[in-house]
Design an enzyme around this catalytic site. Structure first.
Site, PDB file in Angstrom:
ATOM      1  N   GLY A  35      -6.607  -3.746  -5.909  1.00 52.28           N
ATOM      2  CA  GLY A  35      -5.234  -3.828  -5.402  1.00 52.28           C
ATOM      3  C   GLY A  35      -5.247  -4.152  -3.912  1.00 52.28           C
ATOM      4  N   HIS A  36      -6.049  -3.382  -3.158  1.00 52.89           N
ATOM      5  CA  HIS A  36      -6.162  -3.646  -1.717  1.00 52.89           C
ATOM      6  C   HIS A  36      -6.707  -5.058  -1.481  1.00 52.89           C
ATOM      7  CE1 HIS A  36      -6.866   0.886  -1.791  1.00 52.89           C
ATOM      8  NE2 HIS A  36      -5.847   0.792  -0.965  1.00 52.89           N
ATOM      9  N   GLN A 152       7.862   3.156  -0.098  1.00 53.07           N
ATOM     10  CA  GLN A 152       7.202   2.966   1.205  1.00 53.07           C
ATOM     11  C   GLN A 152       7.567   1.603   1.801  1.00 53.07           C
ATOM     12  OE1 GLN A 152       2.975   4.089   2.116  1.00 53.07           O
ATOM     13  NE2 GLN A 152       2.596   1.921   1.708  1.00 53.07           N
TER      14      GLN A 152
END
Ligand code: AMP
Length: 287
Positions: A35-36, A152
């Site tokens: 994902g990162h 977020q």
């Protein structure tokens, strides 16, 4: 690839990178997964240089949360980032980020309230504060965040607009769709907390979400569909559900039905010692 832990050398290194073209920032807490790395690849596509920050931010963990247990593996992370052609890793110690006497807090109302903000008081103050500091330290042209952490992303976009953060401007805060495991579970550093049995059961989260979305999209009432979702998670072995809610995708207002607004299903649920979160589009765009 340079790995830097102090602010002065960071600023000199960034001046050299900036002379060469656009700089993109990917903020992370490390323990990197695909994902990162997807954020990093997208950053590489959009900018000449990619800066990845790795900082387990104590201010976004509440009392009794997993700050001490949170996985830390700087060397392995740097090895992954070197392969991705990252120019600079910014890995400050907590004392460099919050020196003695540090006393400023950024609090974003509205979008921070409810959902994870309700279950984790102070969490989004910690997130907004550290992200504002990272923007000021790195002054990136653009910054990338995962849609995995939908609330977020909304908090950071709101903060960038409200505080006139010009680098990156709110429009240069880029959301990247959630990267998932083969069985649909959203990748997360916290998946490492799961035993093999819990990990297998955790796939029920995206599955139950997809079922609830299919029901709502075909006209089923929202509240009973969310109740069924919660029951399915408990049946699958989740210990508890922090929330399962339908919200406006942009301003996060609670929705009781889908309509003209783009809607999002957001869920947080606990299994073993992990608190897993996920979100998906309802009635529109897929992620
Ligand atoms: P974290 O290290 O968990 O703070 O995450 C750093 C960044 O990676 C945040 O912008 C996350 O939203 C993003 N991220 C984490 N997991 C995923 C995922 N599965 N897919 C896409 N982005 C992600």
């Amino acid at each position: 690839m340079q790995t830097i832990a102090r602010l002065d050398p960071l600023r000199s290194a960034l001046a050299a990178l900036r002379a060469d073209g656009k700089v993109a920032l990917v903020p992370t807490m490390g323990a990197l997964h695909q994902g990162h790395l997807t954020l990093v690849r997208e950053a590489n596509r959009l900018a000449a240089h990619v800066v990845v920050s790795i900082f387990v931010n104590p201010r976004q963990f509440g009392a009794g949360e997993d700050l001490d247990a949170y996985p830390r593996q700087l060397e392995a992370d740097c090895a992954l980032l070197r392969k991705e052609g990252v120019s600079l890793v910014w890995a400050p110690e907590p004392a460099a980020m919050y020196p003695a006497g540090y006393s400023t807090n950024i609090s974003v109302s509205g979008v921070s309230e409810g959902l994870c903000g309700g279950d984790r008081p102070g969490h989004f103050d910690g997130v907004a504060t550290v992200v504002c500091k990272l923007f000021n330290q790195v002054m990136p042209d653009l910054a990338l965040f995962g849609e995995k952490d939908w609330q977020q992303l909304a908090v950071i976009r709101r903060m960038a607009r409200d505080l006139d953060l010009t680098r990156p401007a709110a429009r240069e805060i880029i959301g990247v769709p959630t990267v998932r495991e083969a069985d649909g579970l959203a990748m997360s550093s916290r998946n490492a907390y799961l035993s093999a049995d819990q990990r297998a059961r955790a796939a029920a989260l995206p599955q139950a979400m997809r079922e609830a979305i299919a029901a709502i999209e075909s006209g089923a009432p929202v509240a009973p569909s969310l109740d069924l979702l919660k029951a399915a998670l408990i049946e699958a072995g989740f210990a508890s559900i922090d929330y399962a809610e339908l919200r406006d995708a942009e301003n996060l207002a609670t929705l009781t039905q889908i309509g003209a607004h783009s809607a999002r299903l957001l869920v947080a649920a606990r299994i073993g010692s992990a608190r897993l979160i996920d979100n998906m589009a309802v009635g529109g765009r897929e992620d």
